[in-house]
Structure formats: C-alpha cells, structure tokens
Design an enzyme around this catalytic site. Structure first.
Site, mmCIF file in Angstrom:
data_model
loop_
_atom_site.group_PDB
_atom_site.id
_atom_site.type_symbol
_atom_site.label_atom_id
_atom_site.label_comp_id
_atom_site.label_asym_id
_atom_site.label_seq_id
_atom_site.Cartn_x
_atom_site.Cartn_y
_atom_site.Cartn_z
ATOM 1 N N CYS A 114 3.189 -4.778 -1.279
ATOM 2 C CA CYS A 114 1.761 -4.489 -1.365
ATOM 3 C C CYS A 114 1.915 -3.560 -2.542
ATOM 4 O O CYS A 114 0.582 -3.190 -2.924
ATOM 5 C CB CYS A 114 1.369 -3.732 -0.077
ATOM 6 S SG CYS A 114 2.189 -2.353 0.232
ATOM 7 N N CYS A 165 4.256 -2.596 6.694
ATOM 8 C CA CYS A 165 4.453 -1.068 6.523
ATOM 9 C C CYS A 165 5.863 -0.461 7.273
ATOM 10 O O CYS A 165 6.475 0.396 6.790
ATOM 11 C CB CYS A 165 3.408 -0.305 7.292
ATOM 12 S SG CYS A 165 1.627 -0.645 6.432
HETATM 13 FE FE1 FES Z 1 1.329 -1.108 1.758
HETATM 14 FE FE2 FES Z 1 1.332 -0.281 4.302
HETATM 15 S S1 FES Z 1 -0.170 -1.072 3.152
HETATM 16 S S2 FES Z 1 2.932 -0.299 3.052
#
Ligand code: FES
Length: 150
Positions: free
Chosen positions: A50, A119
C-alpha cells in the site's frame, strides 16, 4: 446538554466501534512501544504494497528480545499492528519471535476488517526483517562498522 462538537465526537467514536475492536482502537489511539532505538541490535524498515512503511528496532541480549519498538507513517490500523507486534515480541527469544505471524497479530487485536489485514502482515514482515538483521550482525559483527555508511 451535549454541544455539537461532543455529539460529533460521540458519533465518530461509535462509528469506529462499529468497524474496529476495542483493542484495535486502544492500540491505535495509545500505541505502545512507539519510537526508535539508536544503535539497535536489529532493525528494519519495510514498505508494504500500500506504500506505508514500518520500522522495527530491537534491543536483544542473549538471544532474548528485551525491547522492541516501531515507527510508521501508516494509518491507525498500521499503528495498532505495530503496537501489538512489539508487545507480543518483547520478552520472547528471537527464534520464537521470528514465528510471530500476521494471524497472531490479527488474533491479538481481535481481528481487522478485510481491507486492513495487510497492516498486520506489514508488522510481522518488519519484525522478521529486524530479526534477520540481528542475526546478520550477530554472525558477522564486523559488518556493523559499515552500517553507518550504506
Ligand atoms: Fe498500509 Fe495499513 S494501510 S499498512
């Protein structure tokens, strides 16, 4: 009588509780072990798919993790995952800590929504990378001299 600000805060809080467990909210709002350790015995900085980054720093003695801290530029759930992985790792042997998985972190947090589960993977990947870093310098201590230059 509630003010508009108090009503808004109450709504935000109940919106959060509809999506996240109390444990996640607590660790996101009051992260444990947030920081950095200068001259850590093992450290790593990992960027997830992400684009968020998590750093983990370890203080190790006799192959036992005395302290583990994290730092992240990610969102609240990333902070919760970093907070939890460092809590789980502290006091463990490095070999036991290396076995901590994304699912262990998710279990300890009471779960995360599907879209936030990566995450916890970022947190377990960062911890493993920091442990690998510890072993690299344990087995080849002369490499520490080069750490500051590369
Ligand atoms: Fe990227 Fe949590 S949204 S690691």
């Amino acid at each position: 009588m509630y003010s508009e600000a108090e009503k808004e805060s109450e709504k935000t809080s109940s919106d959060l509780r509809a999506v996240y467990t109390e444990i996640v909210i607590d660790h996101a709002q009051n992260p444990r072990n947030l920081g950095q350790i200068p001259d850590a015995d093992g450290s790593a900085s990992i960027t997830g798919s992400c684009g968020d980054t998590m750093e983990i720093y370890l203080r190790v003695r006799n192959d036992k993790i005395l302290n583990a801290v994290f730092f992240t530029d990610g969102c609240g759930t990333t902070a919760a995952a970093g907070s939890m992985v460092t809590e789980i790792a502290k006091g463990k042997s490095v070999s036991d800590a290396f076995k901590i998985t994304q699912h262990d972190i998710l279990d300890a947090l009471g779960g995360l929504p599907e879209e936030s589960q990566h995450c916890a993977l970022l947190a377990s990947d960062a911890l493993r990378a920091a442990i690998r870093d510890y072993f690299t310098y344990k087995n080849q201590p002369w490499k520490r001299a080069y750490r500051a230059h590369f």
